[in-house]
Design an enzyme around this catalytic site. Sequence first.
Site, PDB file in Angstrom:
ATOM      1  N   TYR A   1      66.841  31.227  57.646  1.00  0.00           N
ATOM      2  CA  TYR A   1      65.969  30.064  57.439  1.00  0.00           C
ATOM      3  C   TYR A   1      64.587  30.541  56.961  1.00  0.00           C
ATOM      4  O   TYR A   1      63.770  31.013  57.754  1.00  0.00           O
ATOM      5  CB  TYR A   1      65.828  29.231  58.723  1.00  0.00           C
ATOM      6  CG  TYR A   1      67.124  28.621  59.225  1.00  0.00           C
ATOM      7  CD1 TYR A   1      68.250  28.525  58.410  1.00  0.00           C
ATOM      8  CD2 TYR A   1      67.218  28.129  60.526  1.00  0.00           C
ATOM      9  CE1 TYR A   1      69.437  27.969  58.878  1.00  0.00           C
ATOM     10  CE2 TYR A   1      68.409  27.564  60.986  1.00  0.00           C
ATOM     11  CZ  TYR A   1      69.509  27.499  60.162  1.00  0.00           C
ATOM     12  OH  TYR A   1      70.678  26.955  60.640  1.00  0.00           O
TER      13      TYR A   1
ATOM     14  N   ARG B   1      71.186  15.197  57.587  1.00  0.00           N
ATOM     15  CA  ARG B   1      70.109  15.608  56.678  1.00  0.00           C
ATOM     16  C   ARG B   1      69.179  14.443  56.313  1.00  0.00           C
ATOM     17  O   ARG B   1      68.710  14.316  55.195  1.00  0.00           O
ATOM     18  CB  ARG B   1      70.686  16.306  55.431  1.00  0.00           C
ATOM     19  CG  ARG B   1      71.471  17.574  55.842  1.00  0.00           C
ATOM     20  CD  ARG B   1      72.232  18.212  54.739  1.00  0.00           C
ATOM     21  NE  ARG B   1      73.365  17.461  54.240  1.00  0.00           N
ATOM     22  CZ  ARG B   1      74.528  17.283  54.886  1.00  0.00           C
ATOM     23  NH1 ARG B   1      74.692  17.773  56.109  1.00  0.00           N
ATOM     24  NH2 ARG B   1      75.512  16.590  54.359  1.00  0.00           N
TER      25      ARG B   1
ATOM     26  N   LYS C   1      65.273   5.911  57.571  1.00  0.00           N
ATOM     27  CA  LYS C   1      64.100   5.824  56.680  1.00  0.00           C
ATOM     28  C   LYS C   1      64.468   6.037  55.214  1.00  0.00           C
ATOM     29  O   LYS C   1      63.642   5.880  54.328  1.00  0.00           O
ATOM     30  CB  LYS C   1      63.062   6.895  57.074  1.00  0.00           C
ATOM     31  CG  LYS C   1      62.685   6.917  58.534  1.00  0.00           C
ATOM     32  CD  LYS C   1      61.525   5.965  58.820  1.00  0.00           C
ATOM     33  CE  LYS C   1      61.353   5.708  60.311  1.00  0.00           C
ATOM     34  NZ  LYS C   1      60.987   6.878  61.077  1.00  0.00           N
TER      35      LYS C   1
ATOM     36  N   ARG D   1      69.082  18.419  49.125  1.00  0.00           N
ATOM     37  CA  ARG D   1      69.698  17.108  48.909  1.00  0.00           C
ATOM     38  C   ARG D   1      69.776  16.720  47.427  1.00  0.00           C
ATOM     39  O   ARG D   1      70.452  15.763  47.062  1.00  0.00           O
ATOM     40  CB  ARG D   1      68.969  16.072  49.753  1.00  0.00           C
ATOM     41  CG  ARG D   1      69.293  16.279  51.233  1.00  0.00           C
ATOM     42  CD  ARG D   1      68.356  15.600  52.146  1.00  0.00           C
ATOM     43  NE  ARG D   1      66.989  16.129  52.033  1.00  0.00           N
ATOM     44  CZ  ARG D   1      65.994  15.776  52.829  1.00  0.00           C
ATOM     45  NH1 ARG D   1      66.202  14.906  53.783  1.00  0.00           N
ATOM     46  NH2 ARG D   1      64.782  16.293  52.672  1.00  0.00           N
TER      47      ARG D   1
ATOM     48  N   ALA E   1      63.687  18.928  62.838  1.00  0.00           N
ATOM     49  CA  ALA E   1      62.365  18.305  62.688  1.00  0.00           C
ATOM     50  C   ALA E   1      61.352  19.356  62.286  1.00  0.00           C
ATOM     51  O   ALA E   1      61.490  20.524  62.621  1.00  0.00           O
ATOM     52  CB  ALA E   1      61.950  17.641  63.997  1.00  0.00           C
TER      53      ALA E   1
HETATM   54  P1  NAP Z   1      69.390  16.759  60.531  1.00  0.00           P
HETATM   55  O1  NAP Z   1      68.835  17.121  61.844  1.00  0.00           O
HETATM   56  O2  NAP Z   1      70.593  15.951  60.512  1.00  0.00           O
HETATM   57  O3  NAP Z   1      68.309  16.015  59.664  1.00  0.00           O
HETATM   58  C1  NAP Z   1      67.074  16.545  59.337  1.00  0.00           C
HETATM   59  C2  NAP Z   1      66.417  15.498  58.468  1.00  0.00           C
HETATM   60  O4  NAP Z   1      66.115  14.367  59.279  1.00  0.00           O
HETATM   61  C3  NAP Z   1      65.168  15.890  57.743  1.00  0.00           C
HETATM   62  O5  NAP Z   1      65.311  15.448  56.421  1.00  0.00           O
HETATM   63  C4  NAP Z   1      64.072  15.087  58.403  1.00  0.00           C
HETATM   64  O6  NAP Z   1      63.136  14.533  57.499  1.00  0.00           O
HETATM   65  C5  NAP Z   1      64.828  13.931  58.992  1.00  0.00           C
HETATM   66  N1  NAP Z   1      64.203  13.460  60.234  1.00  0.00           N
HETATM   67  C6  NAP Z   1      64.162  14.083  61.434  1.00  0.00           C
HETATM   68  N2  NAP Z   1      63.507  13.322  62.341  1.00  0.00           N
HETATM   69  C7  NAP Z   1      63.125  12.214  61.676  1.00  0.00           C
HETATM   70  C8  NAP Z   1      62.393  11.048  62.052  1.00  0.00           C
HETATM   71  N3  NAP Z   1      61.937  10.881  63.296  1.00  0.00           N
HETATM   72  N4  NAP Z   1      62.196  10.094  61.129  1.00  0.00           N
HETATM   73  C9  NAP Z   1      62.635  10.246  59.862  1.00  0.00           C
HETATM   74  N5  NAP Z   1      63.334  11.324  59.430  1.00  0.00           N
HETATM   75  C10 NAP Z   1      63.561  12.297  60.348  1.00  0.00           C
HETATM   76  O7  NAP Z   1      69.716  18.015  59.610  1.00  0.00           O
HETATM   77  P2  NAP Z   1      69.508  19.558  59.581  1.00  0.00           P
HETATM   78  O8  NAP Z   1      68.055  19.918  59.687  1.00  0.00           O
HETATM   79  O9  NAP Z   1      70.300  19.978  58.439  1.00  0.00           O
HETATM   80  O10 NAP Z   1      70.224  20.102  60.879  1.00  0.00           O
HETATM   81  C11 NAP Z   1      69.569  20.257  62.103  1.00  0.00           C
HETATM   82  C12 NAP Z   1      69.608  21.695  62.569  1.00  0.00           C
HETATM   83  O11 NAP Z   1      70.961  22.152  62.662  1.00  0.00           O
HETATM   84  C13 NAP Z   1      68.952  22.710  61.610  1.00  0.00           C
HETATM   85  O12 NAP Z   1      67.543  22.724  61.703  1.00  0.00           O
HETATM   86  C14 NAP Z   1      69.600  23.987  62.072  1.00  0.00           C
HETATM   87  O13 NAP Z   1      68.983  24.452  63.271  1.00  0.00           O
HETATM   88  C15 NAP Z   1      71.036  23.528  62.348  1.00  0.00           C
HETATM   89  N6  NAP Z   1      71.974  23.739  61.199  1.00  0.00           N
HETATM   90  C16 NAP Z   1      72.896  24.716  61.305  1.00  0.00           C
HETATM   91  C17 NAP Z   1      73.785  24.954  60.280  1.00  0.00           C
HETATM   92  C18 NAP Z   1      74.818  26.041  60.431  1.00  0.00           C
HETATM   93  O14 NAP Z   1      75.484  26.421  59.452  1.00  0.00           O
HETATM   94  N7  NAP Z   1      75.022  26.554  61.615  1.00  0.00           N
HETATM   95  C19 NAP Z   1      73.746  24.178  59.114  1.00  0.00           C
HETATM   96  C20 NAP Z   1      72.807  23.160  59.035  1.00  0.00           C
HETATM   97  C21 NAP Z   1      71.911  22.937  60.103  1.00  0.00           C
HETATM   98  P3  NAP Z   1      62.106  15.382  56.610  1.00  0.00           P
HETATM   99  O15 NAP Z   1      62.910  15.925  55.464  1.00  0.00           O
HETATM  100  O16 NAP Z   1      61.100  14.362  56.199  1.00  0.00           O
HETATM  101  O17 NAP Z   1      61.548  16.461  57.473  1.00  0.00           O
END
Ligand code: NAP
Length: 327
Positions: free
Chosen positions: A59, A208, A214, A227, A279
Amino acid sequence: MTAEFITIEGIPKPASRIALGTWAMGGSMWGGPDDDNAAKTIDKALDVGINLIDTAPVYGFGHSEEILGKALEGRRDRVVLATKVGLNWQDGQVFRDSRKARIEEELDASLKRLRTDHIDLYQVHWPDPKTPFEETARALEKSVQSGKVRALGLSNFSPEQMDEFRKFAPVAAIQPPYNLFEREIEKDILPYAVTNKLVVLAYGPLCRGLLSGKMTAEHVFTGDDLRKVDPKFQQPRFSQYLNAVEGLKTIAEQHGKSLLALAIRWVLDRGPTIALWGARKPEQITGVQDAFGWTLSKDDMAAIDAILDKTITDPVGPEFMAPPARS
Ligand code: NAP
């Protein structure tokens, strides 16, 4: 309402069932870093009762771990720290690499960036088809024996791959994609976790951002934001997912909750799960408490399924994120 917790075998401190995901804090694939907001988000997460934080060397090519290490200085003991191993990169190109030498190198690099002497949960990020699982598992088991790691996890592994790996080292948790729109794990991985008493760190619980409530069809993604190439965010499919979101909002409203709280609650109500909420701004996680202290009924679950069936006629999973094997 206080947070819900779950025990991951081998880790003394129970983990909060909502965890902070720090992929976007690294910057790469998310349009660039913002260290100041990242640090404030970590502070906020601890304030609202989150104690599990998930990161990975890849990351931001070390940046997410560095931010976390700095932010946790003096309070490392308050958190269950999860990071990953088994990816490598060259000239910005990421590939799978779980060879023993890579694991040893990455572990020491992660400990240094995280400013700690141990990692609570150390997860193989993606299975490496070019390295025998025995080699990876034995190297990781050594890191547990040495005290540098408390427990092992597997991310993006199939049940067959987990069976093979677990012949050589015990596993406490898995990390697959799981959210209202990405439910592939229900057919085999989730039952496997229940049978084998593995905690499931569900990644992408907000798909995502699609499930944040939103997102609009006019949203423009900039820079290297993943995205831009995520097939869910391309028309005409994007509109199907946005229509599903509108339907799901009606269920959330019946509970007096936001769609975001519903999306997280849904993950928490499906099994021995932790929702890995991604976040990078503190205000994004002010609503954490809204996901605790209530549950979705069987009727809610059925109504949700009906909405998804009706609106998403051309579903697609998160496969586009899979990194290639070593060449
Ligand atoms: P997610 O948690 O499903 O979504 C993150 C998105 O949600 C971002 O675009 C963020 O907006 C938005 N968001 C979060 N809180 C919000 C709120 N209160 N209001 C509006 N929008 C909000 O997706 P992710 O980040 O892909 O996954 C979460 C975590 O999972 C990662 O950080 C990582 O630790 C882990 N992960 C692991 C793998 C793996 O292969 N093991 C793959 C993917 C993810 P903004 O864009 O505006 O910030």
